[in-house]
Structures are given as structure tokens and as C-alpha cells.
Design an enzyme around this catalytic site. Structure first.
Site, short mmCIF file in Angstrom:
data_model
loop_
_atom_site.label_atom_id
_atom_site.label_comp_id
_atom_site.label_asym_id
_atom_site.label_seq_id
_atom_site.Cartn_x
_atom_site.Cartn_y
_atom_site.Cartn_z
N ASN A 153 2.28 7.56 10.77
CA ASN A 153 0.84 7.61 11.03
C ASN A 153 0.71 8.04 12.49
OD1 ASN A 153 -1.73 6.61 11.94
ND2 ASN A 153 -0.76 4.59 12.14
N ARG A 160 10.07 -1.21 9.12
CA ARG A 160 10.36 -1.65 10.49
C ARG A 160 11.86 -1.53 10.72
NH1 ARG A 160 5.93 -0.76 11.48
NH2 ARG A 160 4.25 -2.16 12.17
N GLU A 170 13.63 0.07 18.99
CA GLU A 170 12.66 1.16 18.96
C GLU A 170 11.84 1.10 20.24
OE1 GLU A 170 10.47 1.83 15.28
OE2 GLU A 170 8.73 2.43 16.46
N ASP A 212 12.19 6.43 10.23
CA ASP A 212 10.98 6.65 11.01
C ASP A 212 10.75 5.47 11.94
OD1 ASP A 212 8.76 8.22 11.73
OD2 ASP A 212 7.44 6.94 10.55
N GLY A 257 0.80 -1.23 0.00
CA GLY A 257 0.00 0.00 0.00
C GLY A 257 0.83 1.27 0.00
N ILE A 258 1.91 1.30 0.79
CA ILE A 258 2.73 2.52 0.86
C ILE A 258 3.31 2.82 -0.51
CG2 ILE A 258 4.81 3.54 1.85
CD1 ILE A 258 4.25 1.79 4.37
N VAL A 260 10.60 3.52 6.44
CA VAL A 260 9.30 3.72 7.10
C VAL A 260 8.63 2.38 7.35
CG1 VAL A 260 8.87 6.02 6.14
CG2 VAL A 260 8.11 3.98 4.87
N HIS A 272 8.50 7.37 14.61
CA HIS A 272 7.38 6.61 14.06
C HIS A 272 6.17 7.52 13.81
CE1 HIS A 272 6.44 2.11 13.70
NE2 HIS A 272 5.60 2.77 12.94
#
Lengths: 306, 306
Positions: free
Chosen positions: A270, A219, A248, A243, A138-139, A217, A267
Site C-alpha cells: 500500500n 509482517r 525492517e 514485502d 481482508g487480504i 505481505v 513495503h
């Protein structure tokens, strides 16, 4: 004839409330877990609660996970139920973030932001660059139109041998290393699986041009962090915008925080406010489809794990 | 039959050399200033040399200035000669910078770049925003396609009552104040003239929404700097990205350097290396047109001053 759908756990009140409202709007009957045929999972940060909640559900057919990255739930996946996730839902937001990070690196904005006096003009064009994107989900689908006016040559590397019409080239993973030496900008937008964990390592940094930029963006686990630190310190690549990180959150004092070629964002692909807004109509639509026996959006391939 | 064209001054060797080569490739005869019918001005930073050099030229018809912003030469403009400048030449580069700065503000990158530890996710979408652009010149023409995939409502404010087909709306300057309260992102991409100097002042900041962002890639003088400092400190607007400042260079210790809502870049819209590369084919083409008596590119309106 409707369907019983439960929303659980209730550990994240805003998300829980929104999801309950979406279920009710969809025409499904909002029930407790015991009676549920569908379960909307309402806290991405609490996968450990999953087994005891799922155990109570005797009539379960469908499970909706809230996020696109479902690794924390990967060991719970089974083919007893039909699983869907949030993939694609946040993609337009994350694609914007990719372009923001890439342009920030190109124009040296991450370094200018740190200055307290006038310095010299540096910076490169994104126009016409060779952009390699790992992942065809999707990205990437949302990112390609944002890149279109820049006349970049875009090469998408994905598992499925299915061409993305908006990309200049679509290759399967075998050709990943081959494209690296011509890559000006490498974007990570793929799912984290056993195969893709640590895919960006010393070998990759040695193949990339010294003027190239890396944007992640997806993982943090896709990148071998120590190899990235070395690559940035030695100038094997010109910069990285992350990101997501491994570990993390990235702990204070980690070397990446003090490398000027590096931009770290916490992150933000979104943000919570935006996430709920994007998720709300999606949950409603998937519930509506469940009630009507239609094909559900964002199905998880239990075998592939995403 | 060709034309005599001189390149002067020679105070900026790389630019001088490039321009001489471009003149020769065009088919014009490279001559000294005394014999020149055309003069390519080769140092944007030395307008004070202009009178003594122009005085030597008895056959001059055409003067090509190197940059788009020609204020330093404004008091030399006259209708004795035909003037052209660099407008439009750097526009694709500057348009990229505009989008980079706008996305950096939207995604809070300027602040994340300054962090040394993990913080919370904030940031807004550019998707669907109301974007107001002052100026309908080359930068705007190049910027609109870059913004197109973001489905923004774009309102261009310009002097000429000529619609830009790629914009949602084109208004003349009388309607500037009226659009401010609905503006999410205000972009300055206009020429600096007596009318536009200080056009962004306290009154404008009071009309803009508190979530709005300002990007300036035109000239520092468009903004009343003290009013901007106050607007940022009081939160009248959410942020500003300035590629040009007043004064410029912005002195160390100026309040703008320490306002977190502000991102300052040192006039990077067009970096020297890139500028020459873009200027090279343009100078050749304008010389070729001069030799052949064709219409010259980027004419300056002596009365309007740009």
C-alpha cells in the site's frame, strides 16, 4: 445531534488534513482532543505520542487507528474504548501485490530483471498450483478472486473456524504443518501476534517442497529471518518475495539482498499516495456511522490484538 | 482405414520423440516422409530444412507446424496443402506471462529486484486500468479471464470484425490510434505480418500517456526498437516489458539492457519443458482428427500468413 471527533497528532500533515476533511464531510463535529468522543489517530509511525494525547480526552468512546497492522499500539489497547483500525481498507491493493510477487517468482522475473544479456527460458505455471494462505482476513478475501482464474487449489489457514467460500479448503491452525508438503506457493497474510511471531521457521522450510515459493505481505516478524536465509541458500525452497522484513527496513549488506532466489520490495503493498486515497472514504464512512450510532467498520478485538 | 503421418526433421530429439508417440497414440500410422499424407514438423528452429523434406512427400495433404508464430515458414506456405500450427496451444502459458509482466511493471518489481538496499514505496494499481490488447487470438482469449477480477476496461483491437464477449470493447484496427491516449497498459499479442511489422513506433509512443506501460509477448518485429529506446529514455511511456525483441536474442550491450524502465525476459512465454507438455495432447488430437476426417485445429490462413 452529532458527535465530536478529533484528529491527532498533526505530525503527518497530508494524512491529518485528509482525515479532518473526511470527519467534516461525515457530519461529525471536528473538535480538539479534550472535547472528543471519537479520536482519529493520524500518524501510524508515532504510537509513542498516544498516551499523552489520549490522557487529555475525557469523553472518549471510540478510537480509529489508521493502519491494518496495529502492533505498535497493541500495548495501549484497552476495553475502556471501542477501537477500530484500517483492516480491509488496503486489502485490494495488497492482494494485487501478492499476485504480482507470486507471478514474479513463478516466471523468474526477479532474476531476469537483473540480467544484462539474453539467457535461457525458465519458469513455471501458477495455473493449477496448490496455494496455502495463512490468514483469513481482508487480504485473503481480496486475493482469492484474483487467483480464481488460475484454478489453484487454495487452502486458507486461519484461527476462526469459519469457512471462506471462495477457498477450496479452510482449516484452523492445527492443520498448518500437514498441508506444507503439498504446498507450491505459501502466502503470509495474517496478523502478527505472540502466536504467529516466528511461525515460519526451519521446521516449516524443511517441510515445504524444494520447488515451493514463499510470499510475505504481512509482517517481517512472522519469519525467522536467519532460517529463511539458510533455506534459500540451501535450496530448501525455490524462492521468496518479501514485502516486509525483520528487521525492517532491511539494512544494506544484509545477506537477503544478495540471494538471487529472493525478491525484496520495500513495503509497497500500500503506497502512501494510494493509501490515503483508500483511507479517505473509509474514515468518512466510519465517522458517519459513529454519528448515527451504527456498527463501526474494522473493529479491533482487544483480546486478540487485531 | 487410417492415415500415414510422418514426423520430421529429427534434429530436436525430445520434440521428435514426443511427436512420434503422439502420432501413434492417435491411431495414425507413423511412416517416413515419402509415404506421408500428414507431416508433423518437429523443429521450429530449422525452417530451412523444409523444402528438401517436403519435396520427398508425394501424397502430402496436411502439414502441422509446431509453434504459433510461423513467420519462418511464411514463404513456404501454399494452398497445395492444408496447414495447421500451434496457435492457441501455448496461450494459457503466455497469458500468465502477460499478467506477470504487467503486474511487475505496475508494482515496480523489475526495479526493486535490482536494488541492494531499502528504498521508497512506489507502484500503481492494475485495478480499474484501461487495457488495450492488440490481437484477438488465443493469448487474448486466455488473458481476458485473468484480467476479469481487476475490473479493467479491456479494448481488443483485431482484424476480424468479430466481438470477443469477454472484452469491454472489440474494435478493428482502424481505431487503434484513437484508443491510445486513454490506454494505461498496452499489450501486444498479435501475429507478425507485413501490416503489423513496426506497428509500435514513434507515433504510437507520442500518443500513449506518460504513465502507460507496454507489454510485448508477440514478436519483437512489432516494435521499432530504436523508437522504443527513445520513448523509454525520454519518459514518453513509464515502462516496457519485452518477452520478445528485435533483434532476438537481444545482444549484450544493447541500450535496452541498461534502461531501468525496461524488463527483458528471454522468450519465456512458453518454456521448452512446458511447451512439449502442452503440445503433446494437441498433436495427438489433431492427428486423430486427420485420421477421422474431422475439422483440424489451429488452421493457418495461407493468405493472411497466420
Amino acid at each position: 445531534m452529532t458527535k465530536n471527533v478529533a484528529v491527532a497528532p498533526d505530525t503527518r500533515p497530508a494524512m491529518h488534513k485528509m482525515m479532518c476533511a473526511a470527519v467534516e464531510r461525515s457530519g461529525a463535529l471536528l473538535t480538539n482532543v479534550e472535547d472528543a468522543e471519537g479520536l482519529i489517530w493520524a500518524d501510524p509511525a508515532r504510537p509513542e505520542l498516544f498516551p499523552e494525547i489520549a490522557e487529555k480526552a475525557n469523553n472518549l468512546q471510540w478510537i480509529q487507528l489508521p493502519y491494518a497492522g496495529i502492533e505498535p499500539f497493541a500495548h495501549h489497547l484497552n476495553s475502556k474504548w471501542f477501537w477500530t483500525c484500517g483492516k480491509g481498507v488496503y486489502a485490494p491493493a495488497v492482494a494485487e501485490t501478492v499476485l504480482a510477487l507470486a507471478l514474479s517468482l513463478s516466471k523468474n522475473l526477479h532474476n531476469y530483471a537483473r540480467e544484462t544479456e539474453w539467457s535461457g527460458p525458465v519458469g513455471s505455471y501458477l495455473q493449477g498450483a496448490n496455494v496455502t494462505i495463512l490468514g483469513g482476513g481482508g487480504i485473503t478475501v481480496e486475493l482469492l478472486p484474483l487467483l480464481a482464474p488460475f484454478n489453484c487449489t487454495t487452502t486458507v489457514i486461519r484461527n476462526k473456524p469459519v469457512e471462506l467460500p471462495a477457498a477450496s479448503f479452510t482449516y484452523t491452525s492445527e492443520r498448518f504443518e500437514e498441508v506444507l508438503e503439498k504446498t507450491d506457493l505459501l502466502i503470509l497474510a495474517l496478523a502478527l501476534t505472540n502466536e504467529t511471531s516466528g511461525i515460519i521457521n526451519e521446521k516449516v522450510f524443511d517441510l515445504l517442497p524444494t520447488h515451493s515459493f514463499l510470499v510475505n505481505v504481512a509482517r517481517g516478524g512472522h519469519i525467522v529471518t536467519d532460517d529463511l536465509v539458510e533455506a534459500l541458500e540451501k535450496g530448501k525452497i525455490a524462492g521468496a518475495a518479501l514485502d516486509v522484513t525483520d528487521p525492517e527496513p532491511l539494512p544494506a549488506g544484509h545477506p537477503l539482498w544478495s540471494i538471487s532466489r529472493c525478491l525484496i520490495t520495500p513495503h509497497i503493498g500500500n503506497t502512501p499516495e494510494m493509501g490515503l486515497k483508500l483511507l479517505d472514504p473509509f474514515i468518512e464512512e466510519n465517522c458517519r456511522r459513529f454519528v448515527n450510532g451504527e456498527k463501526l467498520l474494522a473493529p479491533v478485538d482487544v483480546e486478540l490484538g487485531y
